[in-house]
Design a protein around this motif. Structure first.
Motif, short mmCIF file in Angstrom:
data_model
loop_
_atom_site.label_atom_id
_atom_site.label_comp_id
_atom_site.label_asym_id
_atom_site.label_seq_id
_atom_site.Cartn_x
_atom_site.Cartn_y
_atom_site.Cartn_z
N UNK A 288 53.07 34.29 43.69
CA UNK A 288 53.52 35.55 44.28
C UNK A 288 54.99 35.78 43.96
N UNK A 289 55.77 34.69 43.87
CA UNK A 289 57.17 34.82 43.51
C UNK A 289 57.35 35.37 42.11
N UNK A 290 56.55 34.87 41.17
CA UNK A 290 56.63 35.34 39.78
C UNK A 290 56.25 36.81 39.67
N UNK A 291 55.21 37.20 40.40
CA UNK A 291 54.75 38.59 40.32
C UNK A 291 55.78 39.54 40.94
N UNK A 292 56.23 39.22 42.14
CA UNK A 292 57.18 40.10 42.84
C UNK A 292 58.47 40.24 42.03
N UNK A 293 58.92 39.15 41.42
CA UNK A 293 60.16 39.20 40.63
C UNK A 293 60.07 40.19 39.47
N UNK A 294 58.89 40.32 38.88
CA UNK A 294 58.71 41.19 37.71
C UNK A 294 58.36 42.62 38.05
N UNK A 295 58.09 42.90 39.33
CA UNK A 295 57.68 44.25 39.71
C UNK A 295 58.87 45.21 39.67
N UNK A 296 58.62 46.51 39.46
CA UNK A 296 59.71 47.50 39.50
C UNK A 296 60.26 47.62 40.91
N UNK B 7 51.96 47.99 43.34
CA UNK B 7 53.33 48.47 43.18
C UNK B 7 53.35 49.41 41.98
N UNK B 8 53.77 50.66 42.21
CA UNK B 8 53.74 51.63 41.13
C UNK B 8 52.30 51.80 40.65
N UNK B 9 52.09 51.64 39.35
CA UNK B 9 50.74 51.75 38.79
C UNK B 9 50.08 50.37 38.66
N UNK B 10 50.81 49.31 39.08
CA UNK B 10 50.29 47.95 38.91
C UNK B 10 49.40 47.51 40.06
N UNK B 11 48.38 46.73 39.73
CA UNK B 11 47.49 46.16 40.73
C UNK B 11 47.21 44.70 40.36
N UNK B 12 47.45 43.80 41.32
CA UNK B 12 47.29 42.37 41.07
C UNK B 12 46.51 41.76 42.22
N UNK B 13 45.69 40.75 41.92
CA UNK B 13 44.94 40.04 42.95
C UNK B 13 45.15 38.54 42.77
N UNK B 14 45.53 37.88 43.86
CA UNK B 14 45.77 36.44 43.86
C UNK B 14 44.79 35.79 44.82
#
Length: 367
Positions: free
Chosen positions: A74-82, A100-107
């Protein structure tokens, strides 16, 4: 569960918690952070069973709930988000969705049932000035031992007395003691505990901006807290050395020197020091100090600087790393170096200030 965060708030909290979860954990749940929303507030937490941290995070709660998720992922994903709002929700089968924005991620996450509880400060805790606590830790932790066979030195010694609060670190060859009197209320009797290095370093990060910090002791644990964070740590079980007995009171040779003007020569001359011993030599004669090092395989170097002293002649050697560490962690323009002879411990401290003291054992002089 459904929550909305500003990126900066969520990212900052995750960065603090990752310091706890980066170790080698045998239990999968300990590599995760807990995200919990309830009673109108959002909390995130992490623990490795030695150190645990719980933080309040600003955000909006659309639906309460709780889940644990990989701290690293989750740290890696949040860091790269706009830099936009982040919407976080659970979507079944212990999965966490991040929008976030147009991005969608599932962990893939884990249920929170097995996440170890982190206690809260209760009773009558002590309160200490936050800036002073951070300063005392930063002035001492460099001198603590990292040798695991001497586990009782792998931490900072907190000595809380009715007169003053002392934080101490030593590895057997050097010692650093920081003293202050900002603890309230004063303890009726001395309280002494050893706090692991990992914990005190996380205290500095977690409470980086806290004006005051509460300290509470529970059995074999110590808790630090402010209005938004709680850090709990196991205490090191061991007897700390009687450090007061090794601080000399008869070092009659005193030399005053500008701290930065000594750090530079030590750093440069040590480039030619023996790579195993890192030994640098100080030759004091009247109002001059010569800093030198030589190695047959590399060469030699020396620099001379002016010092404030009476008539004095002394030859002494130190590990350059120890000498530079001590000088780098003293917050003063000028320091006084107190010597007895070439074989006895040397004291370094700020001029006319007894709130911080460093002690270094000398090395054998090369002839």
């Amino acid at each position: 569960m459904e929550l909305t965060f500003e990126k900066e708030d969520l990212s900052k909290a995750i960065q603090i918690l990752q310091g706890v979860t980066t170790g080698r954990n045998t239990l999968p749940i300990l590599s995760n952070i807990l995200i919990r929303a309830g009673n109108g507030q959002i909390e995130v937490a992490a623990t490795d069973l030695e150190v645990g941290i719980r933080l309040k995070v600003l955000g909006q709660i659309q639906e309460e709930g709780e889940i644990t998720v990989s701290a690293r992922k989750i740290g890696e994903i949040v860091r790269e988000l706009p830099d936009e709002d982040i919407r976080l929700s659970t979507v079944g089968n212990d999965r966490v969705q991040i929008l976030c924005g147009t991005g969608q991620y599932k962990i893939i996450g884990l249920p929170s049932d097995e996440f170890p509880p982190i206690p809260s400060v209760d009773g009558n805790p002590f309160t200490i000035d936050g800036e002073e606590l951070r300063s005392m830790i930063q002035k001492t932790e460099f001198a603590a031992s990292t040798d695991e066979t001497r586990y009782y030195l792998n931490g900072l010694f907190f000595n809380l007395t009715p007169d003053a609060t002392q934080i101490v670190a030593t590895d057997g060859r050097r010692l650093s003691v920081a003293t202050h009197d900002s603890l309230e209320p004063k303890p009726d009797e001395p309280i002494s505990v050893i706090v692991p290095l990992k914990a005190v370093r996380e205290v500095v990060k977690t409470f980086a901006e806290s004006p005051t910090i509460q300290i509470s002791l529970k059995e074999n644990q110590i808790l630090f807290a402010d209005d938004n964070a709680t850090l709990v740590s196991r205490l090191v079980d061991g007897e700390y050395p009687k450090y007061e007995k090794i601080i000399p009171d008869n070092n009659d040779i005193q030399v005053v020197v500008e701290r930065e003007k000594l750090i530079g020569p030590i750093r440069r001359v040590s480039l030619l020091a023996n790579q195993n011993t890192h030994s640098v030599r100080l030759d004091l004669e009247n109002d001059e100090m010569r800093v030198s090092a030589r190695t047959p395989e590399l060469g030699e170097g020396q620099e001379t600087l002016d010092i404030g002293s009476e008539e004095v002649v002394l030859e002494i050697a130190f590990d350059a790393h120890y000498l530079r560490d001590a000088l780098s962690h003293i917050d003063a323009h000028e320091v006084v170096m107190e010597f007895k002879d070439s074989l006895s411990a040397t004291i370094i401290k700020p001029v006319e200030d007894d709130s911080h003291l460093c002690l270094i054992m000398p090395m054998r002089l090369d002839t």
